[in-house]
Design a protein around this motif. Structure first.
Motif, PDB file in Angstrom:
ATOM      1  N   ILE A  61       7.922  10.362   3.751  1.00 46.59           N
ATOM      2  CA  ILE A  61       6.838   9.807   2.929  1.00 46.59           C
ATOM      3  C   ILE A  61       5.700   9.374   3.858  1.00 46.59           C
ATOM      4  O   ILE A  61       5.874   9.305   5.066  1.00 46.59           O
ATOM      5  N   ALA A  62       4.541   9.077   3.232  1.00 42.68           N
ATOM      6  CA  ALA A  62       3.343   8.651   3.975  1.00 42.68           C
ATOM      7  C   ALA A  62       3.066   9.595   5.143  1.00 42.68           C
ATOM      8  O   ALA A  62       2.830   9.181   6.275  1.00 42.68           O
ATOM      9  N   LYS A  63       3.100  10.886   4.832  1.00 41.16           N
ATOM     10  CA  LYS A  63       2.922  11.879   5.901  1.00 41.16           C
ATOM     11  C   LYS A  63       1.463  11.957   6.351  1.00 41.16           C
ATOM     12  O   LYS A  63       0.549  11.885   5.526  1.00 41.16           O
ATOM     13  N   CYS A  64       1.284  12.093   7.632  1.00 38.03           N
ATOM     14  CA  CYS A  64      -0.044  12.316   8.204  1.00 38.03           C
ATOM     15  C   CYS A  64       0.166  12.829   9.620  1.00 38.03           C
ATOM     16  O   CYS A  64       1.277  13.248   9.958  1.00 38.03           O
ATOM     17  N   ARG A  65      -0.881  12.815  10.428  1.00 38.52           N
ATOM     18  CA  ARG A  65      -0.720  13.252  11.806  1.00 38.52           C
ATOM     19  C   ARG A  65      -1.550  12.350  12.715  1.00 38.52           C
ATOM     20  O   ARG A  65      -2.493  11.700  12.236  1.00 38.52           O
ATOM     21  N   VAL A  90      -4.708  10.951  10.778  1.00 35.48           N
ATOM     22  CA  VAL A  90      -5.517  11.799   9.903  1.00 35.48           C
ATOM     23  C   VAL A  90      -4.610  12.302   8.797  1.00 35.48           C
ATOM     24  O   VAL A  90      -3.479  12.720   9.051  1.00 35.48           O
ATOM     25  N   SER A  91      -5.112  12.226   7.572  1.00 32.60           N
ATOM     26  CA  SER A  91      -4.332  12.772   6.462  1.00 32.60           C
ATOM     27  C   SER A  91      -5.103  13.939   5.859  1.00 32.60           C
ATOM     28  O   SER A  91      -4.872  15.094   6.182  1.00 32.60           O
ATOM     29  N   THR A  92      -6.085  13.666   5.007  1.00 34.28           N
ATOM     30  CA  THR A  92      -6.884  14.756   4.433  1.00 34.28           C
ATOM     31  C   THR A  92      -8.004  15.199   5.380  1.00 34.28           C
ATOM     32  O   THR A  92      -8.546  16.293   5.234  1.00 34.28           O
ATOM     33  N   GLY A  93      -8.390  14.315   6.290  1.00 33.02           N
ATOM     34  CA  GLY A  93      -9.521  14.607   7.178  1.00 33.02           C
ATOM     35  C   GLY A  93     -10.838  14.109   6.589  1.00 33.02           C
ATOM     36  O   GLY A  93     -11.887  14.213   7.232  1.00 33.02           O
ATOM     37  N   ASN A  94     -10.797  13.534   5.393  1.00 30.84           N
ATOM     38  CA  ASN A  94     -12.039  13.097   4.736  1.00 30.84           C
ATOM     39  C   ASN A  94     -12.748  11.967   5.481  1.00 30.84           C
ATOM     40  O   ASN A  94     -13.977  11.923   5.524  1.00 30.84           O
ATOM     41  N   THR A  95     -11.958  11.064   6.054  1.00 30.19           N
ATOM     42  CA  THR A  95     -12.566   9.930   6.767  1.00 30.19           C
ATOM     43  C   THR A  95     -13.322  10.426   7.992  1.00 30.19           C
ATOM     44  O   THR A  95     -14.441   9.985   8.272  1.00 30.19           O
ATOM     45  N   LEU A  96     -12.716  11.367   8.725  1.00 24.36           N
ATOM     46  CA  LEU A  96     -13.411  11.925   9.899  1.00 24.36           C
ATOM     47  C   LEU A  96     -14.714  12.589   9.457  1.00 24.36           C
ATOM     48  O   LEU A  96     -15.772  12.342  10.026  1.00 24.36           O
ATOM     49  N   GLY A 129       0.823  -1.212   0.000  1.00 28.31           N
ATOM     50  CA  GLY A 129       0.000   0.000   0.000  1.00 28.31           C
ATOM     51  C   GLY A 129       0.848   1.249   0.000  1.00 28.31           C
ATOM     52  O   GLY A 129       1.871   1.322  -0.676  1.00 28.31           O
ATOM     53  N   ARG A 130       0.374   2.231   0.794  1.00 26.12           N
ATOM     54  CA  ARG A 130       0.976   3.560   0.785  1.00 26.12           C
ATOM     55  C   ARG A 130       2.496   3.525   0.940  1.00 26.12           C
ATOM     56  O   ARG A 130       3.220   4.153   0.170  1.00 26.12           O
ATOM     57  N   ILE A 131       2.988   2.785   1.947  1.00 26.40           N
ATOM     58  CA  ILE A 131       4.436   2.806   2.200  1.00 26.40           C
ATOM     59  C   ILE A 131       5.191   2.162   1.042  1.00 26.40           C
ATOM     60  O   ILE A 131       6.182   2.717   0.556  1.00 26.40           O
TER      61      ILE A 131
HETATM   62  P1  AMP Z   1      -7.879  10.736   5.553  1.00 22.12           P
HETATM   63  O1  AMP Z   1      -9.312  10.419   5.259  1.00 22.12           O
HETATM   64  O2  AMP Z   1      -7.115  11.184   4.345  1.00 22.12           O
HETATM   65  O3  AMP Z   1      -7.730  11.724   6.706  1.00 22.12           O
HETATM   66  O4  AMP Z   1      -7.171   9.401   6.005  1.00 22.12           O
HETATM   67  C1  AMP Z   1      -7.478   8.840   7.226  1.00 22.12           C
HETATM   68  C2  AMP Z   1      -7.471   7.341   7.157  1.00 22.12           C
HETATM   69  O5  AMP Z   1      -6.372   6.837   6.433  1.00 22.12           O
HETATM   70  C3  AMP Z   1      -7.369   6.803   8.572  1.00 22.12           C
HETATM   71  O6  AMP Z   1      -8.208   5.694   8.690  1.00 22.12           O
HETATM   72  C4  AMP Z   1      -5.919   6.446   8.720  1.00 22.12           C
HETATM   73  O7  AMP Z   1      -5.793   5.308   9.525  1.00 22.12           O
HETATM   74  C5  AMP Z   1      -5.427   6.224   7.298  1.00 22.12           C
HETATM   75  N1  AMP Z   1      -4.145   6.904   7.041  1.00 22.12           N
HETATM   76  C6  AMP Z   1      -3.975   8.180   6.665  1.00 22.12           C
HETATM   77  N2  AMP Z   1      -2.676   8.474   6.482  1.00 22.12           N
HETATM   78  C7  AMP Z   1      -2.004   7.342   6.750  1.00 22.12           C
HETATM   79  C8  AMP Z   1      -0.613   6.978   6.741  1.00 22.12           C
HETATM   80  N3  AMP Z   1       0.335   7.845   6.426  1.00 22.12           N
HETATM   81  N4  AMP Z   1      -0.294   5.718   7.073  1.00 22.12           N
HETATM   82  C9  AMP Z   1      -1.253   4.828   7.392  1.00 22.12           C
HETATM   83  N5  AMP Z   1      -2.567   5.105   7.427  1.00 22.12           N
HETATM   84  C10 AMP Z   1      -2.943   6.334   7.109  1.00 22.12           C
END
Ligand code: AMP
Length: 214
Positions: free
Chosen positions: A90-94, A161-167, A9-11
Motif C-alpha cells: 500500500i501507499a506505493k510510490c518511488r 514521487v507518486s503521480t509526478g504531478n507535484t514535480l 492520511g494515506r497510510i
Molecule cells: P505526486 O504529486 O503524486 O507525485 O506526489 C508527490 C508528493 O506526495 C510528494 O510531496 C511526496 O512527498 C508525497 N507522496 C507521494 N506518495 C507518497 C507516499 N506513498 N507516502 C508519503 N508521501 C507520498
C-alpha cells in the motif's frame, strides 16, 4: 492489549481495508477526532496515531507492538529491534532524483561536478550517490523539497514521487529512480514473543488479506 501505530492520511486510509479483512474496525475517524488513541471493535486491539517518521521508534521501543510505515521511513530509521514480516503493498510510490527543468543533470554527473542535493532522505541519498561515485553535499530538509532547486538552495532533490504531478507543478523533472517504496508492517520483536498468539493472529490475517488482493 495489542497496540498498532499508524500515521494519519494515506497510510491510515489504505490500512483500513486490511484491518477490516482482519476483523478489526477502528471506532473513530482520525480526521474528525483529536484523540490519539483510537479504540477498535476488538477490546484488546487499539490504534495509536503518530507521525509517520515516529512509527519505527514507537515499535522499536515497545510504545506500540506493531506499526505500518513506508520503506523510505524504515531505511532512514534503521531496522534495529524491528521485525519486518510483510510488504503490505500500500501507499506505493518511488524515491527519485529530480532537478529544475533545463538543468543538465547528466552533464553535471559526467563532468564529476559536486552536486548539492536537498532531501529528507539523507541515508537513501547518501548510499545512492556513493554507489554511483557522484560527490554530493547533502542538505537536510523536512518538507517542501521541491522549493530547493527553484530557489538555488540545491541542484537536485531526492524525494517521493507518486503521480509526478507535484514535480510537474513546480517545473521539476525526474532524472533518476532510486527505489520503489511501499508500506511495511513492522513488529516489535519482544512483543512477538510475549504476545505470540494475538500478534500471530493479526499478522496472519494481514497476510491472508494480502493474498486475497494479489
Ligand atoms: P505526486 O504529486 O503524486 O507525485 O506526489 C508527490 C508528493 O506526495 C510528494 O510531496 C511526496 O512527498 C508525497 N507522496 C507521494 N506518495 C507518497 C507516499 N506513498 N507516502 C508519503 N508521501 C507520498
Amino acid at each position: 492489549m495489542i497496540t498498532l501505530a499508524l500515521s494519519k492520511g494515506r497510510i491510515f486510509d489504505e490500512t483500513l481495508p486490511l484491518l477490516q479483512a482482519a476483523g478489526i474496525e477502528v471506532l473513530d475517524d482520525p480526521e474528525k477526532t483529536r484523540k490519539l488513541i483510537l479504540a477498535t471493535n476488538q477490546p484488546d486491539v487499539r490504534v495509536v496515531l503518530v507521525r509517520a517518521t515516529d512509527v519505527p521508534t514507537y515499535v522499536q521501543y515497545g510504545g506500540a507492538d506493531l506499526g505500518i510505515t513506508g520503506l523510505d521511513t524504515l531505511i532512514e530509521h534503521g531496522n534495529e529491534g524491528l521485525y519486518q514480516p510483510l510488504d503490505l503493498r500500500i501507499a506505493k510510490c518511488r524515491v527519485s532524483v529530480a532537478v529544475r527543468e533545463g538543468y543538465d543533470y547528466a552533464a553535471a554527473v559526467r563532468q564529476g561536478a559536486r552536486l548539492r542535493v536537498a532531501t529528507k532522505y539523507v541515508a537513501i541519498a547518501r548510499d545512492f550517490f556513493a554507489a554511483k561515485g557522484v560527490h554530493v553535499d547533502l542538505i537536510k530538509l523536512y518538507g517542501s523539497m521541491e522549493l530547493a532547486p527553484l530557489t538555488g538552495l540545491a541542484d537536485a532533490i531526492v524525494d517521493l514521487v507518486s503521480t509526478g504531478n507535484t514535480l510537474k507543478a513546480n517545473q521539476l523533472v525526474e532524472v533518476e529512480r532510486i527505489m520503489d517504496i511501499s508500506s511495511r508492517l513492522v513488529v516489535n520483536q519482544a512483543a512477538l514473543k510475549l504476545k505470540r498468539e494475538p500478534m500471530r493472529q493479526i499478522i496472519d490475517a494481514f497476510g491472508k488479506a494480502l493474498e486475497a488482493t494479489a
